[in-house]
Scaffold this motif. Structure first.
Motif, mmCIF file in Angstrom:
data_model
loop_
_atom_site.group_PDB
_atom_site.id
_atom_site.type_symbol
_atom_site.label_atom_id
_atom_site.label_comp_id
_atom_site.label_asym_id
_atom_site.label_seq_id
_atom_site.Cartn_x
_atom_site.Cartn_y
_atom_site.Cartn_z
ATOM 1 N N MET B 10 51.537 32.194 49.613
ATOM 2 C CA MET B 10 51.230 32.180 51.037
ATOM 3 C C MET B 10 50.209 31.086 51.342
ATOM 4 O O MET B 10 50.384 30.320 52.300
ATOM 5 N N ALA B 11 49.168 31.029 50.518
ATOM 6 C CA ALA B 11 48.110 30.047 50.758
ATOM 7 C C ALA B 11 48.682 28.639 50.685
ATOM 8 O O ALA B 11 48.372 27.782 51.523
ATOM 9 N N VAL B 12 49.559 28.399 49.691
ATOM 10 C CA VAL B 12 50.148 27.064 49.558
ATOM 11 C C VAL B 12 50.963 26.718 50.806
ATOM 12 O O VAL B 12 50.840 25.637 51.383
ATOM 13 N N TRP B 13 51.780 27.677 51.261
ATOM 14 C CA TRP B 13 52.588 27.434 52.458
ATOM 15 C C TRP B 13 51.705 27.145 53.661
ATOM 16 O O TRP B 13 52.015 26.303 54.496
ATOM 17 N N MET B 14 50.595 27.870 53.742
ATOM 18 C CA MET B 14 49.719 27.673 54.895
ATOM 19 C C MET B 14 49.090 26.288 54.879
ATOM 20 O O MET B 14 48.983 25.630 55.914
ATOM 21 N N ILE B 15 48.700 25.842 53.674
ATOM 22 C CA ILE B 15 48.120 24.494 53.587
ATOM 23 C C ILE B 15 49.160 23.460 54.002
ATOM 24 O O ILE B 15 48.868 22.528 54.764
ATOM 25 N N LEU B 16 50.409 23.648 53.541
ATOM 26 C CA LEU B 16 51.478 22.714 53.924
ATOM 27 C C LEU B 16 51.664 22.708 55.440
ATOM 28 O O LEU B 16 51.857 21.653 56.052
ATOM 29 N N THR B 17 51.613 23.910 56.051
ATOM 30 C CA THR B 17 51.774 23.993 57.505
ATOM 31 C C THR B 17 50.686 23.204 58.219
ATOM 32 O O THR B 17 50.963 22.441 59.151
#
Lengths: 329, 274
Positions: B10-17
């Motif tokens: 989730m954290a990785v996806w959020m950083i990408l967003t």
């Protein structure tokens, strides 16, 4: 009488808030640096007029009179039931609002009922099983409508049903070129379908999400587990334990959503050129028609406060726990 | 294989967003000159590889215009949401800490703001500020704090009953010191989540108010302006100028929603175990 006193307090509170609204709106409107003469008459036309003409126009648009004096004059007339003359339409504000209100109110009532029932139904469908297929679909839909501007949804509907499929009219409340007395109820409904649909599609999400959250919490509670253990059918659990717990908050929320429906109607009416209250508000704002804008704001604020107060009173009357809590507090 | 868990994904996806949103904002800022470039030799083009969204009646590249509009929407959303959230924080804190009169006044103010339909109030404030950029910015900043303020007020009222806050006041800490030293750290997650979840509202309201003609000036590349201009040729069956900008706007708003939900998931102890 505890109840009568409480209802009286609610009504008094509403009156005070309404008075505060009129003052706030008037202050906002008189703060504006926008010159009504330049917006409505135009710089070139003003330049070619004689000083006397400009003075008369200034008086007409209320330029130069102190704001406090204007407000007191307006308030005195308003309390006597006179809302002044609309500067753009050159007719009494009450008349303009009455006409527009009649158009808007049908639109809003339909949208309000439709979004309320559809939202409640979808919320139940989703909340029965958290994480199920229905839940995913409904929450996805809600997220999607909450992320798109209401006016854009209206535009998409217009593109699909009016321009592409040509099933429904592209705008207005009555067919073009028909005399007012020849317009039947059917025509009005026919012109109302798309705006009402656009308005309710966006209004669904808050009720649906709320109902889903509440129902999911109920379905995961210990007493529902016990009911299952007793062998009650899912249907009876839903009706007996679920609906009883979620109906009230959903109703309150729906009453409180009157304000949102109105906000949406401003945008939707603009897209469909629907001659309602919201469109009049936009016209009045763009054309610096202060009396009309004041009138519309006060009327809508009254409707919104009315909705909220009705919700409070209903909640208090129906749910005995609320009354008890009130006596203690 | 390395162990991954949902929190980390989730954290990785959020950083990408966040990176994607920053990229869009920067790209829009970079192309803001090109977006206003008129060229009558290429007016009213249908979408093609060179101009993915086509061009408008003045020969402006609609893709670049949309990008610049999105960028200004995001920037405006960030400013207004931040201002609004700060107002909400102090209002909520003040209502809960400063006693009954402050609570009543702030409660009344919230009721007043919520009593006028949001769009109508935005129109009024924007009108009071003379429309334009400052009209929208001030309007959105002043109207979006109410629900977060209520949330923070409730949270502070609960905190006031907690033992550590009571001990602090027994130890002689004043009301303000307790509020800032002991309550604020506890309120931060709520505050940040509330801030991120405010972006979608701010962005959508900016687009709506601009669409109605009370927001950004018509020559500015803004999504509201583009959509309001596309209304005129919509009836002629030219749907692409209305469809794509709206879709992109919805996409940007969805990304902000995702960020907010993600923060909730990571921070809220009730969901943290998932």
């Amino acid at each position: 009488m505890e109840n009568a006193k409480w209802i009286g307090m609610q009504l008094l509170r509403m009156a005070v808030l309404l008075a505060a609204v009129t003052v706030t709106v008037f202050v906002l409107l008189s703060l504006s640096p926008i010159d009504p003469l330049t917006t409505n008459v135009g710089q070139t036309a003003l330049g070619s007029m004689s000083g006397e003409q400009v003075e008369r126009l200034k008086e007409y648009w209320g330029v130069g009179t102190p704001a406090a004096a204007r407000f007191l004059g307006w308030a005195r007339d308003f309390l006597r039931g006179d809302m002044g003359i609309s500067l753009l339409y050159r007719r009494p504000v009450a008349q303009v609002i009455g006409e527009r209100f009649f158009n808007s109110v049908w639109l809003m009532i339909w949208a309000w009922l439709l979004s309320g029932f559809m939202g409640f139904g979808l919320g139940i469908l989703a909340g029965r099983k958290r994480g199920g297929t229905a839940d995913r679909l409904v929450t996805g839909y809600c997220l999607l409508t909450a992320s798109t501007p209401a006016f854009w949804i209206a535009m998409v509907l217009l593109m699909i049903f009016a321009v592409w499929l040509k099933w429904l009219p592209i705008g207005l409340a009555v067919p073009i070129g028909t005399a007012a007395d020849e317009v039947g109820l059917g025509d009005r409904i026919y012109h109302m379908i798309l705006p009402a649909l656009a308005l309710s599609l966006t209004g669904i999400s808050s009720v649906a999400l709320h109902t889903r959250e509440k129902l999911a919490a109920v379905m995961e509670s210990d007493y529902v587990l016990f009911a299952r253990a007793r062998g009650e059918s899912e249907r009876s659990i839903l009706v007996r334990h679920g609906l009883k717990n979620i109906a009230l908050p959903a109703m309150t929320l729906q009453f409180a959503s009157v304000s949102e429906i109105f906000g949406g109607s401003v945008l939707v009416e603009q897209v469909f050129s629907y001659p309602g209250l919201g469109q009049a508000a936009v016209t009045a704002g763009l054309g610096s028609d202060v009396p009309l804008l004041m009138g519309i704001t006060v009327i809508t604020a009254a409707v919104v406060f009315g909705g909220n107060t009705a919700a409070n009173i209903l909640y208090g009357l129906i749910d005995p726990r609320m009354r008890k809590g009130r006596k203690k507090g | 294989m390395r162990m991954t868990n949902r929190r980390r994904t989730m954290a990785v996806w959020m950083i990408l967003t966040v990176l994607l949103l920053v990229l869009v904002t920067a790209a829009g800022w970079h192309f803001r000159e090109a977006a206003s470039l008129t060229d009558f030799s290429r007016k009213n083009l249908a979408p093609c590889p060179a101009y993915p969204f086509g061009t408008d009646f003045m020969g402006r590249d609609m893709f670049l215009r949309t990008l610049a509009g999105l960028s200004s929407s995001i920037r405006l959303g960030v400013i207004t949401a931040a201002v609004s959230a700060v107002i909400a924080f102090f209002m909520g804190l003040a209502a809960a800490v400063l006693g009954r009169t402050a609570d009543a006044v702030i409660g009344g103010l919230i009721d007043l703001i919520m009593g006028i339909p949001h769009i109508l109030l935005l129109i009024l404030i924007s009108y009071a500020c003379g429309k334009g950029f400052w009209g929208v910015t001030i309007g959105i900043s002043l109207t979006h704090w109410t629900s977060l303020a209520r949330l923070i007020r409730g949270e502070v009222l609960q905190l006031k009953e907690s033992t550590y806050v009571k001990i602090a006041s027994r130890l002689g800490h004043g009301k303000l010191k307790t509020a800032f030293a002991h309550m604020t750290p506890h309120l931060l997650p709520q505050f940040v989540t509330g801030l991120v979840l405010m972006f979608p509202h701010a962005i959508l309201h900016e687009a709506s108010v601009t669409f109605l003609g009370f927001g950004l000036p018509p020559e500015e590349p803004a999504v509201g302006i583009i959509l309001s201009a596309s209304m005129k040729c919509l009836v002629m069956g030219k749907w692409c100028q209305a469809l794509f900008p709206g879709l992109l706007l919805a996409g940007a708003v969805l990304l902000f929603h995702f960020l907010g939900q993600g923060l909730l998931l990571l921070w809220d102890p009730e969901n943290a175990h998932r």
